[in-house]
Scaffold this motif. Structure first.
Motif, short mmCIF file in Angstrom:
data_model
loop_
_atom_site.label_atom_id
_atom_site.label_comp_id
_atom_site.label_asym_id
_atom_site.label_seq_id
_atom_site.Cartn_x
_atom_site.Cartn_y
_atom_site.Cartn_z
N LEU A 4 0.85 -1.19 0.00
CA LEU A 4 0.00 0.00 0.00
C LEU A 4 0.88 1.23 0.00
CD1 LEU A 4 -2.60 -1.15 2.68
CD2 LEU A 4 -2.45 -1.75 0.25
N PRO A 5 0.68 2.14 -0.94
CA PRO A 5 1.59 3.29 -1.08
C PRO A 5 1.33 4.36 -0.03
CG PRO A 5 -0.14 3.38 -2.73
CD PRO A 5 -0.31 2.08 -2.01
N PRO A 6 2.32 5.21 0.22
CA PRO A 6 2.16 6.29 1.19
C PRO A 6 1.15 7.32 0.70
CG PRO A 6 4.24 6.52 0.02
CD PRO A 6 3.67 5.20 -0.39
N HIS A 7 0.48 7.95 1.69
CA HIS A 7 -0.42 9.09 1.45
C HIS A 7 -1.70 8.72 0.69
CE1 HIS A 7 2.98 11.33 2.90
NE2 HIS A 7 3.71 11.02 1.84
N VAL A 8 -1.95 7.44 0.44
CA VAL A 8 -3.17 7.03 -0.25
C VAL A 8 -4.11 6.40 0.78
CG1 VAL A 8 -4.17 5.60 -2.06
CG2 VAL A 8 -1.92 6.64 -2.40
N PRO A 9 -5.31 6.94 0.98
CA PRO A 9 -6.21 6.43 2.02
C PRO A 9 -6.60 4.97 1.79
CG PRO A 9 -6.92 8.60 1.28
CD PRO A 9 -5.87 8.14 0.32
N HIS A 10 -6.68 4.22 2.87
CA HIS A 10 -7.15 2.84 2.83
C HIS A 10 -7.72 2.47 4.19
CE1 HIS A 10 -2.97 2.66 4.30
NE2 HIS A 10 -3.38 1.64 5.03
N VAL B 44 4.19 5.19 -6.71
CA VAL B 44 2.88 5.18 -6.05
C VAL B 44 1.77 4.81 -7.03
CG1 VAL B 44 1.12 6.66 -5.00
CG2 VAL B 44 3.47 6.74 -4.17
N GLY B 45 1.77 5.38 -8.22
CA GLY B 45 0.70 5.11 -9.17
C GLY B 45 0.59 3.64 -9.52
N SER B 46 1.74 2.98 -9.74
CA SER B 46 1.73 1.56 -10.06
C SER B 46 1.20 0.74 -8.90
CB SER B 46 3.14 1.09 -10.43
OG SER B 46 3.60 1.72 -11.59
N ALA B 47 1.55 1.15 -7.67
CA ALA B 47 1.09 0.41 -6.49
C ALA B 47 -0.41 0.58 -6.29
CB ALA B 47 1.86 0.88 -5.26
N ARG C 40 10.20 -3.50 -6.93
CA ARG C 40 10.38 -2.56 -8.05
C ARG C 40 10.18 -3.26 -9.39
NH1 ARG C 40 14.26 -0.59 -4.43
NH2 ARG C 40 15.88 -1.91 -5.34
N ALA C 41 10.56 -4.54 -9.47
CA ALA C 41 10.35 -5.28 -10.72
C ALA C 41 8.86 -5.45 -11.01
CB ALA C 41 11.02 -6.65 -10.62
N HIS C 42 8.04 -5.58 -9.96
CA HIS C 42 6.59 -5.66 -10.16
C HIS C 42 6.02 -4.31 -10.56
CE1 HIS C 42 5.30 -9.70 -9.01
NE2 HIS C 42 6.23 -9.70 -8.07
N LEU C 43 6.50 -3.25 -9.92
CA LEU C 43 5.92 -1.94 -10.14
C LEU C 43 6.42 -1.28 -11.42
CD1 LEU C 43 6.10 -0.56 -6.48
CD2 LEU C 43 4.13 -1.57 -7.65
N ARG C 44 7.61 -1.68 -11.86
CA ARG C 44 8.17 -1.09 -13.08
C ARG C 44 8.91 -2.16 -13.87
NH1 ARG C 44 10.55 4.44 -11.82
NH2 ARG C 44 8.32 4.87 -11.78
N PRO C 45 8.16 -3.13 -14.42
CA PRO C 45 8.80 -4.28 -15.09
C PRO C 45 9.66 -3.89 -16.28
CG PRO C 45 6.43 -4.23 -15.52
CD PRO C 45 6.69 -3.21 -14.45
N SER C 46 9.39 -2.77 -16.91
CA SER C 46 10.17 -2.37 -18.09
C SER C 46 11.61 -2.04 -17.75
CB SER C 46 9.52 -1.15 -18.75
OG SER C 46 9.50 -0.05 -17.86
N GLN C 47 11.90 -1.81 -16.46
CA GLN C 47 13.26 -1.45 -16.06
C GLN C 47 14.01 -2.62 -15.44
OE1 GLN C 47 13.48 2.10 -13.70
NE2 GLN C 47 12.48 3.35 -15.25
N VAL C 48 13.46 -3.84 -15.53
CA VAL C 48 14.16 -5.01 -14.99
C VAL C 48 15.39 -5.27 -15.84
CG1 VAL C 48 14.00 -7.48 -14.54
CG2 VAL C 48 12.03 -6.00 -14.10
N THR C 49 16.53 -5.43 -15.19
CA THR C 49 17.79 -5.66 -15.90
C THR C 49 17.99 -7.15 -16.14
OG1 THR C 49 18.97 -5.71 -13.80
CG2 THR C 49 18.81 -3.59 -14.92
N GLY C 50 19.00 -7.48 -16.90
CA GLY C 50 19.31 -8.87 -17.20
C GLY C 50 20.00 -9.57 -16.05
N VAL C 51 20.65 -10.70 -16.37
CA VAL C 51 21.34 -11.49 -15.36
C VAL C 51 22.49 -10.69 -14.78
CG1 VAL C 51 22.64 -13.61 -14.95
CG2 VAL C 51 20.72 -13.61 -16.56
#
Length: 276
Positions: A67-73, A100-103, A146-157
């Motif tokens: 759950l991201p910061p500052h977002v009500p839940h 935050v947006g991805s989360a 971070r890999a879940h929230l921004r998969p396009s930036q996952v690096t290789g091995v």
């Protein structure tokens, strides 16, 4: 009569972790609220339902919720027996506010590897003296989040780096008793903490915290053979307390320090002129 809530909370000495919170609630329901930190939640028993950004979500047993910061839940039991949860509140040094947006879009992550790693991190945080292990596990949890929230930036091995691994080993060897926090080691060696831990583990087949504890147990063995009492050995070998020493000593030697000291064989050199 409803069971009383069970709550345990503490602030560990691990950068990035604001608070650890373990709780068992049977009927209590959280109203809408916010946190300044990221909320990383796993549920061990039961389930929680909650609303985030006007959408309903749930936490089955095998899910990790972020759950991201500052977002009500809010939050309430979704099963008759309530729920038992473990929570980490993480500051933005581990996860930036740009995530935050991805989360908000995907707060519940079905990832068995991440679920296992978060549980292992809680176990390390629950044991005083295991800050290096906890910090090492935290960097990999953050990396996977971070890999879940921004998969396009996952690096290789990741590449092997034996020279960096050797430098970390030399640093650990020089500071067996006092230890070295992971963040300090990374700064001294000019490396990202995750790359540092991964390079060491790849080169030596053992994690940095395991290596350090092995060195400390070796030192404890020598001190016990020198005649020091187990109660004196813990601090002298770099352990947090007697329990910390006992746990690692028994794991690596097979007996407790007290048993090891009692069963040691005292060498007796022949005296000069004895004819031996």
């Amino acid at each position: 009569m409803a069971a009383q809530p069970e709550v345990t909370a503490w602030r560990p000495g691990v950068p990035g972790v604001v608070e650890v919170f373990h709780a068992h609630f049977t009927e209590y329901a959280y109203p809408m609220h916010v946190h300044e930190a990221w909320t990383l939640l796993i549920v061990d028993d039961g389930a929680v339902r909650y609303d985030l950004d006007r959408h309903e979500h749930g936490t089955p047993h095998d899910t990790v919720s972020l759950l991201p910061p500052h977002v009500p839940h809010n939050g309430s039991p979704a099963t008759p027996g309530g729920f038992r949860k473990r929570v980490l509140y993480l500051d933005t040094s581990l996860l930036g506010e740009d995530l935050v947006g991805s989360a908000v879009d995907t707060p519940d992550l079905l990832d068995p590897v991440l679920r296992r790693r978060v549980g292992q991190l809680h176990d390390a945080l629950d044991r005083p003296g295991e800050e290096l292990e906890a910090a090492s596990r935290l960097v990999f949890v953050g990396e996977r989040l971070r890999a879940h929230l921004r998969p396009s930036q996952v690096t290789g091995v990741p590449r092997a780096d034996p020279a960096l691994a050797r430098r970390l080993r030399e640093l650990l060897d020089a500071r067996v008793v006092e230890g070295v926090p992971l963040e300090e080691a990374a700064a001294l060696l000019h490396a990202h903490p995750a790359h540092l831990v991964r390079a060491f583990s790849s080169a030596y087949g053992i994690a940095p915290h395991q290596y350090l504890n092995s060195r400390r147990v070796d030192r404890a063995r020598r001190l016990l053979l020198d005649g020091l009492r187990p109660g004196e050995v813990a601090a002298a070998a770099g352990f947090f307390d007697q329990s910390h020493l006992n746990r690692h000593f028994r794991r690596l030697v097979g007996v407790t320090p007290g048993r090891y000291a009692d069963d040691r064989r005292v060498s007796r050199r022949p005296r000069a002129g004895s004819g031996a």
